[in-house]
Design a protein around this motif. Sequence first.
Motif, short mmCIF file in Angstrom:
data_model
loop_
_atom_site.label_atom_id
_atom_site.label_comp_id
_atom_site.label_asym_id
_atom_site.label_seq_id
_atom_site.Cartn_x
_atom_site.Cartn_y
_atom_site.Cartn_z
N LEU A 205 0.80 -1.22 0.00
CA LEU A 205 0.00 0.00 0.00
C LEU A 205 0.83 1.26 0.00
N VAL A 206 2.10 1.18 0.40
CA VAL A 206 2.90 2.39 0.59
C VAL A 206 4.24 2.27 -0.11
N GLU A 207 4.88 3.42 -0.23
CA GLU A 207 6.28 3.51 -0.64
C GLU A 207 7.07 4.03 0.56
N PHE A 208 8.21 3.42 0.84
CA PHE A 208 9.03 3.83 1.97
C PHE A 208 9.97 4.96 1.55
N ASP A 209 10.01 6.01 2.36
CA ASP A 209 10.85 7.16 2.06
C ASP A 209 12.31 6.73 1.95
N GLY A 210 12.94 7.06 0.82
CA GLY A 210 14.33 6.71 0.58
C GLY A 210 14.51 5.40 -0.15
N VAL A 211 13.47 4.55 -0.17
CA VAL A 211 13.55 3.26 -0.88
C VAL A 211 12.90 3.47 -2.24
N ARG A 212 13.68 3.86 -3.21
CA ARG A 212 13.16 4.16 -4.53
C ARG A 212 14.25 3.92 -5.57
N GLY A 213 13.81 3.70 -6.81
CA GLY A 213 14.75 3.52 -7.90
C GLY A 213 15.05 4.83 -8.59
N ASN A 214 15.99 4.80 -9.52
CA ASN A 214 16.36 5.98 -10.30
C ASN A 214 16.46 5.59 -11.77
N ASP A 215 15.95 6.46 -12.63
CA ASP A 215 15.94 6.18 -14.07
C ASP A 215 17.30 6.50 -14.69
N LEU A 216 17.71 5.63 -15.60
CA LEU A 216 18.96 5.81 -16.33
C LEU A 216 18.68 5.83 -17.82
N VAL A 217 19.50 6.56 -18.58
CA VAL A 217 19.32 6.64 -20.02
C VAL A 217 20.69 6.79 -20.68
N GLY A 218 20.81 6.25 -21.88
CA GLY A 218 22.05 6.35 -22.63
C GLY A 218 21.77 6.33 -24.12
N TYR A 219 22.76 6.73 -24.89
CA TYR A 219 22.66 6.76 -26.35
C TYR A 219 23.78 5.93 -26.91
N GLY A 220 23.44 4.96 -27.78
CA GLY A 220 24.48 4.08 -28.30
C GLY A 220 24.14 3.54 -29.67
N LEU A 221 24.88 2.50 -30.06
CA LEU A 221 24.75 1.88 -31.38
C LEU A 221 24.48 0.40 -31.24
N VAL A 222 23.60 -0.11 -32.10
CA VAL A 222 23.39 -1.55 -32.25
C VAL A 222 23.97 -1.95 -33.60
N VAL A 223 24.88 -2.91 -33.61
CA VAL A 223 25.55 -3.34 -34.83
C VAL A 223 25.19 -4.80 -35.11
N GLY A 224 25.58 -5.25 -36.30
CA GLY A 224 25.34 -6.65 -36.67
C GLY A 224 23.96 -6.92 -37.21
N LEU A 225 23.23 -5.89 -37.63
CA LEU A 225 21.90 -6.09 -38.17
C LEU A 225 21.97 -6.61 -39.61
N ASN A 226 20.95 -7.33 -40.02
CA ASN A 226 20.93 -7.94 -41.34
C ASN A 226 20.32 -6.97 -42.36
N GLY A 227 21.00 -5.85 -42.58
CA GLY A 227 20.53 -4.87 -43.56
C GLY A 227 19.31 -4.09 -43.12
N THR A 228 18.98 -4.13 -41.83
CA THR A 228 17.78 -3.45 -41.34
C THR A 228 18.11 -2.24 -40.48
N GLY A 229 19.33 -1.72 -40.63
CA GLY A 229 19.75 -0.59 -39.82
C GLY A 229 19.28 0.74 -40.36
N ASP A 230 19.85 1.82 -39.81
CA ASP A 230 19.47 3.18 -40.22
C ASP A 230 19.97 3.48 -41.63
N GLY A 231 19.14 4.29 -42.34
CA GLY A 231 19.62 4.86 -43.59
C GLY A 231 20.47 6.07 -43.28
N ILE A 232 21.73 6.04 -43.62
CA ILE A 232 22.67 7.09 -43.21
C ILE A 232 22.25 8.45 -43.75
N ARG A 233 21.62 8.49 -44.91
CA ARG A 233 21.18 9.78 -45.47
C ARG A 233 20.10 10.42 -44.59
N ASN A 234 19.24 9.61 -44.01
CA ASN A 234 18.16 10.13 -43.18
C ASN A 234 18.58 10.32 -41.72
#
Length: 364
Positions: free
Chosen positions: A25-54
Amino acid sequence: MFAAVIMLMLGTSCGFAAPVRIKDLVEFDGVRGNDLVGYGLVVGLNGTGDGIRNTPYTEDIMSNLLERLGVNVTGEQFRPKNVAAVFVTAELPPFSRAGSHIDVTVSAIGDAKSLLGGTLIMTPLTAADGQIYAVSQGAVIAGGASANADGASVVQGVPTSGTIPAGARIERELDFDFSSLRTLRLALRTPDFTTAGRIEQAVNHEFGKNVARMLDAGTVEIDVGATRARSPAHAIGQLENISIEPQQRARVVVDQRSGTIVMGDDVRISRVAVSQGNLTLRIREEPLVVQPNPFAAGQTIVVPRSSASIEEESGPGLAEIAEGTSLSEVIAGLNALGVSPRDMIDILKSIKAAGALHAEFVVR
């Protein structure tokens, strides 16, 4: 075809809610998570990656990565189709320690068709303070599949998003000394004065003294010193499994898209009469083609011919719902009218507008 109506009786027949643990029913003060974010690359796709022109930023980050690895690509022209720029998101759980692993979600931000079979290259994950708390890398498990041909294509699920189980390693711990707390605050997920008061009473009864104090409808304060527990963690471990009977506001939740209706057992309706009928408008177009005589010098013309009619079904007439009616009686009364789920939603709206529905009406 209308979706089925779902009406749930939340609670027992005597009107009391089932016992629920405080930890649910409750959340305990101080007991909470924190959001993380990053920017990166996924490689090894079978021709389904980004179009570099776009998506030129994919080429930029690829060039920077190769140069950090000692590969000079200055002035080179390369157009890889097996690379996709992605955002990586995760949640840093409370009390996480350096070296432990967490799950991450990978989502394409360019025009990549699929992340199936790709591998995320080492990506730092930062929090709102700009500090790096984890580093992610690993094979992406995509959430769908896609196939393309010259004349057709098919997509199942969302192939441009995926996960990496245990795909990030925590590198930095949160600087929070939980053991130094002298008071704990319990924040109710659904603020309610009655529920907060019952939590206060149950905690004080468990410890045999006044250690809990209700501050408002959403907060109960615990005096850690008065509990005689060895630490705040021991105090939480003792009180989080205490069960109480929570209270909640009467509520009717309606989803207009699916035709779903959910009502609690404490919904009440004052005395009201309900009538439901259908009004149908029909317009028919039957144009008439008029042709001239074979030897006349006229032209073929189209003469419009329309007909309109309005039909109204009589319906079952007025149905009376008595004062103080319970949920089960409301369901029986509305079903007796023989209305569809969509019409039932309109009836509930009208009863609420008339002031006879004593519950919070939530439309999604």
